[in-house]
Scaffold this motif. Structure first.
Motif, PDB file in Angstrom:
ATOM      1  N   SER A   1       0.760  -1.325  -0.115  1.00 24.25           N
ATOM      2  CA  SER A   1       0.095  -0.127   0.117  1.00 24.25           C
ATOM      3  C   SER A   1       0.762   1.278   0.007  1.00 24.25           C
ATOM      4  CB  SER A   1      -0.885   0.058   1.359  1.00 24.25           C
ATOM      5  OG  SER A   1      -1.520   1.204   1.429  1.00 24.25           O
TER       6      SER A   1
ATOM      7  N   THR B   1       0.069   4.506   0.586  1.00 23.71           N
ATOM      8  CA  THR B   1      -0.030   5.263   1.520  1.00 23.71           C
ATOM      9  C   THR B   1       0.536   4.786   2.882  1.00 23.71           C
ATOM     10  OG1 THR B   1      -1.907   3.947   2.189  1.00 23.71           O
ATOM     11  CG2 THR B   1      -2.417   6.183   0.854  1.00 23.71           C
ATOM     12  N   ILE B   2       0.457   3.561   3.006  1.00 23.02           N
ATOM     13  CA  ILE B   2       1.232   2.922   4.134  1.00 23.02           C
ATOM     14  C   ILE B   2       2.751   2.901   4.060  1.00 23.02           C
ATOM     15  CG2 ILE B   2       1.599   0.737   5.467  1.00 23.02           C
ATOM     16  CD1 ILE B   2      -1.319   0.462   4.983  1.00 23.02           C
TER      17      ILE B   2
ATOM     18  N   SER C   1       0.868  12.575   4.146  1.00 26.77           N
ATOM     19  CA  SER C   1       0.612  11.199   3.403  1.00 26.77           C
ATOM     20  C   SER C   1      -0.503  10.299   3.712  1.00 26.77           C
ATOM     21  CB  SER C   1       1.887  10.442   3.514  1.00 26.77           C
ATOM     22  OG  SER C   1       2.215  10.134   4.703  1.00 26.77           O
ATOM     23  N   LEU C   2      -0.678   9.710   5.141  1.00 24.82           N
ATOM     24  CA  LEU C   2      -1.700   8.830   5.678  1.00 24.82           C
ATOM     25  C   LEU C   2      -2.979   9.698   5.805  1.00 24.82           C
ATOM     26  CD1 LEU C   2      -1.662   6.083   6.081  1.00 24.82           C
ATOM     27  CD2 LEU C   2      -1.528   6.349   8.487  1.00 24.82           C
ATOM     28  N   GLY C   3      -4.115   8.987   5.254  1.00 24.90           N
ATOM     29  CA  GLY C   3      -5.385   9.850   5.331  1.00 24.90           C
ATOM     30  C   GLY C   3      -6.082   9.391   6.603  1.00 24.90           C
TER      31      GLY C   3
ATOM     32  N   LYS D   1     -11.767  -1.580   5.099  1.00 25.21           N
ATOM     33  CA  LYS D   1     -10.801  -2.179   4.072  1.00 25.21           C
ATOM     34  C   LYS D   1     -11.121  -3.706   4.220  1.00 25.21           C
ATOM     35  CE  LYS D   1      -6.385  -0.721   3.634  1.00 25.21           C
ATOM     36  NZ  LYS D   1      -4.958  -0.603   4.492  1.00 25.21           N
TER      37      LYS D   1
ATOM     38  N   TRP E   1      -9.297   4.673  -4.768  1.00 30.64           N
ATOM     39  CA  TRP E   1      -8.417   4.509  -3.352  1.00 30.64           C
ATOM     40  C   TRP E   1      -7.327   3.401  -3.817  1.00 30.64           C
ATOM     41  CZ3 TRP E   1      -9.633   0.869   1.064  1.00 30.64           C
ATOM     42  CH2 TRP E   1      -8.668   1.060   1.896  1.00 30.64           C
ATOM     43  N   VAL E   2      -6.058   3.654  -3.191  1.00 33.37           N
ATOM     44  CA  VAL E   2      -4.935   2.687  -3.362  1.00 33.37           C
ATOM     45  C   VAL E   2      -5.170   1.401  -3.432  1.00 33.37           C
ATOM     46  CG1 VAL E   2      -4.160   3.250  -1.120  1.00 33.37           C
ATOM     47  CG2 VAL E   2      -2.586   2.763  -2.618  1.00 33.37           C
TER      48      VAL E   2
ATOM     49  N   ASN F   1     -11.767   9.444  -2.191  1.00 37.24           N
ATOM     50  CA  ASN F   1     -10.309   9.462  -1.922  1.00 37.24           C
ATOM     51  C   ASN F   1      -9.499   8.771  -3.069  1.00 37.24           C
ATOM     52  OD1 ASN F   1      -7.565   8.929  -0.904  1.00 37.24           O
ATOM     53  ND2 ASN F   1      -8.300   7.396   0.519  1.00 37.24           N
TER      54      ASN F   1
ATOM     55  N   TYR G   1     -16.638   8.642   3.493  1.00 36.54           N
ATOM     56  CA  TYR G   1     -16.271  10.029   3.451  1.00 36.54           C
ATOM     57  C   TYR G   1     -17.743  10.644   3.623  1.00 36.54           C
ATOM     58  CZ  TYR G   1     -11.210   9.029   3.068  1.00 36.54           C
ATOM     59  OH  TYR G   1     -10.216   8.588   3.276  1.00 36.54           O
TER      60      TYR G   1
ATOM     61  N   LYS H   1     -13.254   7.703   9.612  1.00 41.07           N
ATOM     62  CA  LYS H   1     -13.238   8.839   9.041  1.00 41.07           C
ATOM     63  C   LYS H   1     -14.188   9.980   9.758  1.00 41.07           C
ATOM     64  CE  LYS H   1     -10.598   6.818   6.384  1.00 41.07           C
ATOM     65  NZ  LYS H   1      -8.972   6.787   6.059  1.00 41.07           N
TER      66      LYS H   1
ATOM     67  N   TYR I   1      -8.660  15.488   1.184  1.00 41.74           N
ATOM     68  CA  TYR I   1      -7.415  15.405   0.345  1.00 41.74           C
ATOM     69  C   TYR I   1      -7.492  16.461  -0.890  1.00 41.74           C
ATOM     70  CZ  TYR I   1      -7.591  10.695   2.461  1.00 41.74           C
ATOM     71  OH  TYR I   1      -7.876   9.426   3.167  1.00 41.74           O
TER      72      TYR I   1
ATOM     73  N   ARG J   1      -1.122  13.115  -4.400  1.00 43.02           N
ATOM     74  CA  ARG J   1      -2.087  13.103  -3.119  1.00 43.02           C
ATOM     75  C   ARG J   1      -1.627  14.027  -1.904  1.00 43.02           C
ATOM     76  NH1 ARG J   1      -5.340   8.642   0.314  1.00 43.02           N
ATOM     77  NH2 ARG J   1      -3.562   9.087   1.591  1.00 43.02           N
TER      78      ARG J   1
HETATM   79  N1  GLU Z   1      -7.471   5.907   3.830  1.00 44.70           N
HETATM   80  C1  GLU Z   1      -6.202   6.431   4.269  1.00 44.70           C
HETATM   81  C2  GLU Z   1      -5.452   6.735   3.032  1.00 44.70           C
HETATM   82  O1  GLU Z   1      -5.691   6.548   2.029  1.00 44.70           O
HETATM   83  C3  GLU Z   1      -5.697   5.152   5.217  1.00 44.70           C
HETATM   84  C4  GLU Z   1      -4.425   4.385   4.885  1.00 44.70           C
HETATM   85  C5  GLU Z   1      -4.835   3.285   4.118  1.00 44.70           C
HETATM   86  O2  GLU Z   1      -5.567   2.304   4.755  1.00 44.70           O
HETATM   87  O3  GLU Z   1      -4.497   3.262   2.970  1.00 44.70           O
HETATM   88  O4  GLU Z   1      -4.529   7.213   3.161  1.00 44.70           O
END
Ligand code: GLU
Ligand code: PMP
Length: 400
Positions: free
Chosen positions: A16, A18-19, A39-41, A103, A127-128, A177, A209, A239, A325, A375
């Motif tokens: 991921s 984002t992580i 970076s992290l949402g 998730k 979303w990623v 996202n 969201y 969120k 974002y 992002r």
């Molecule tokens: N939703 C957040 C993001 O997109 C949390 C991180 C994740 O779970 O990917 O950054």
């Protein structure tokens, strides 16, 4: 170990982004730099007090045992009531499955619905995790995209052109996202009408969201009569209630799908954390005043970001309508260099440049199916955001 023990499936999966960026940001911070992490949402607010108290009470009452796999009855009822009251959606408690974060809800759905080679139309930017969840489940992600000129929203006609015999479902988030775009009632209605011609295509609507929407009322695609009985609505507490670490998400689905998802979960994680579930009941049945305060703060920060980043040369900034974002198109910067170690050829390069030179962590748009974009999460304090904008402007100014 002589032989690589890893499955092809996991080797083909990407980490991921984002992580990964959040971890990289922490690494640079550990080297002694003052990193601003955008970076992290993740909301920077704490979970509202009444929700934390509900968890403490659940512990004191000994609610520490296994729960039914799809969730405790009080929570499934509270979710069913919430869907009706806030979204105009009819999902009976038996149609609700609670999971360890939205998730997991999405992963459960992919495992429960996809056979090898089934296609999933994913509205991009997305979303990623969507595309990797689909691929690891044997499905084929079919991204259909829109650029900044369309406010990153995909038209019904573009979606229709991607439908084939193998299309199993369409997957999207609104508010979105990574873009913050919100599909309007009319846009969703056009998509619903188009899909009425394809009765076998399901819709998975990720509405996590919904409470961070600056345009007014949230619209759930499941309310359109054309789609009756084939919309799965995904939501969660991370969120809207600032509960990311509690790991609590859920779906409302046609009964057969809810049962299949529950069967799947019964063979993996079982019922979600009992204490988090009890707190979730209180979150849904209480006033949304704290949620609305958080939304107001996000809206102020959005203005700050649009104004500040709008002045940075090479950033084409969108006007997000929800989530937290902003998703500028940065392709004008390609080819520029700082005259030293960095040349910006794509948005991966830019994210790296911003982290290393400005100590601001962002995420490349490539991870979201939009390689020309970056992002930036604005779930951070106004002081941090102002400082981040100044630093970004400074290092972009050094590019020639
Ligand atoms: N939703 C957040 C993001 O997109 C949390 C991180 C994740 O779970 O990917 O950054
Ligand atoms: N969907 C979207 C669009 C998200 O941004 C997130 C946040 N990472 C999730 C699902 C998953 O949320 P969680 O697992 O924390 O409930």
């Amino acid at each position: 170990m002589a032989k690589n023990p890893l499955s092809t499936r996991v080797q083909n999966m990407s980490e991921s982004a984002t992580i990964r960026m959040a971890a990289l940001g922490r690494e640079v911070r550990d080297q002694g730099h003052d990193v601003i992490s955008l970076s992290l949402g993740e909301p920077d607010f704490d979970t509202p007090e009444h929700i934390k108290n509900a968890a403490k009470q659940a512990l004191d009452e000994g609610k520490t045992k296994y729960t039914p796999v799809p969730g405790i009855p009080e929570l499934r009822q509270a979710i069913s009531d919430k869907f009706k009251r806030e979204n105009g959606l009819d999902y009976a408690p038996e149609q609700i499955v609670v999971s360890t974060g939205a998730k997991q809800s999405i992963a459960n759905l992919a495992w429960a619905l996809l056979d090898e080679g089934d296609e999933v139309i994913i509205l991009a930017p997305y979303w990623v995790s969507y595309s990797d969840i689909v691929s690891v489940s044997g499905g084929v992600p079919v991204p259909v995209g829109a650029g900044i000129e369309e406010d990153y929203k995909v038209s019904a006609a573009t979606i229709e052109a991607a439908i084939t015999e193998r299309t199993k479902f369409m997957l999207f988030s609104s508010p979105c996202n990574p873009t913050g775009s919100v599909y309007t009632y009319e846009e969703l209605s056009a998509i619903a009408q188009m899909l009425s011609k394809y009765p076998d295509v399901l819709v998975v609507s990720d509405e996590i969201y919904e409470h961070i929407n600056f345009t007014g009322k949230h619209v759930s695609i499941g309310t359109f009569p054309e789609l009756k009985g084939r919309v799965i609505t995904v939501n969660g507490f991370s969120k809207g209630f600032a509960m990311t670490g509690w790991r609590l998400g859920y779906i409302g689905a046609p009964l057969a799908i809810a049962k299949a998802v529950s069967k799947m979960q019964g063979q993996s994680t079982s019922g979600t954390n009992s204490i988090a579930q009890s707190a979730g009941v209180v979150a849904l049945n209480s006033s949304l005043a704290p949620t609305h305060e958080m939304k107001a703060a996000f809206e102020r920060r959005r203005e700050l970001m649009i104004e500040g980043l709008g002045k940075v040369p090479g950033f084409r900034v969108n006007r997000p309508q929800g989530a937290f974002y902003i998703f500028p198109d940065v392709s004008e910067l390609y080819g520029k260099t700082d005259g030293g170690d960095y040349t910006i050829n794509n948005s991966d390069d830019l994210a790296e440049y911003l982290l290393m030179k400005a100590h601001v962590a962002t995420v490349t748009g490539a991870a979201f199916g939009a390689p020309d974009c970056l992002r930036i999460s604005y779930a951070a304090s106004e002081a941090e955001l102002k400082e981040a904008i100044e630093r970004i402007a400074r290092v972009i100014g050094e590019l020639k």
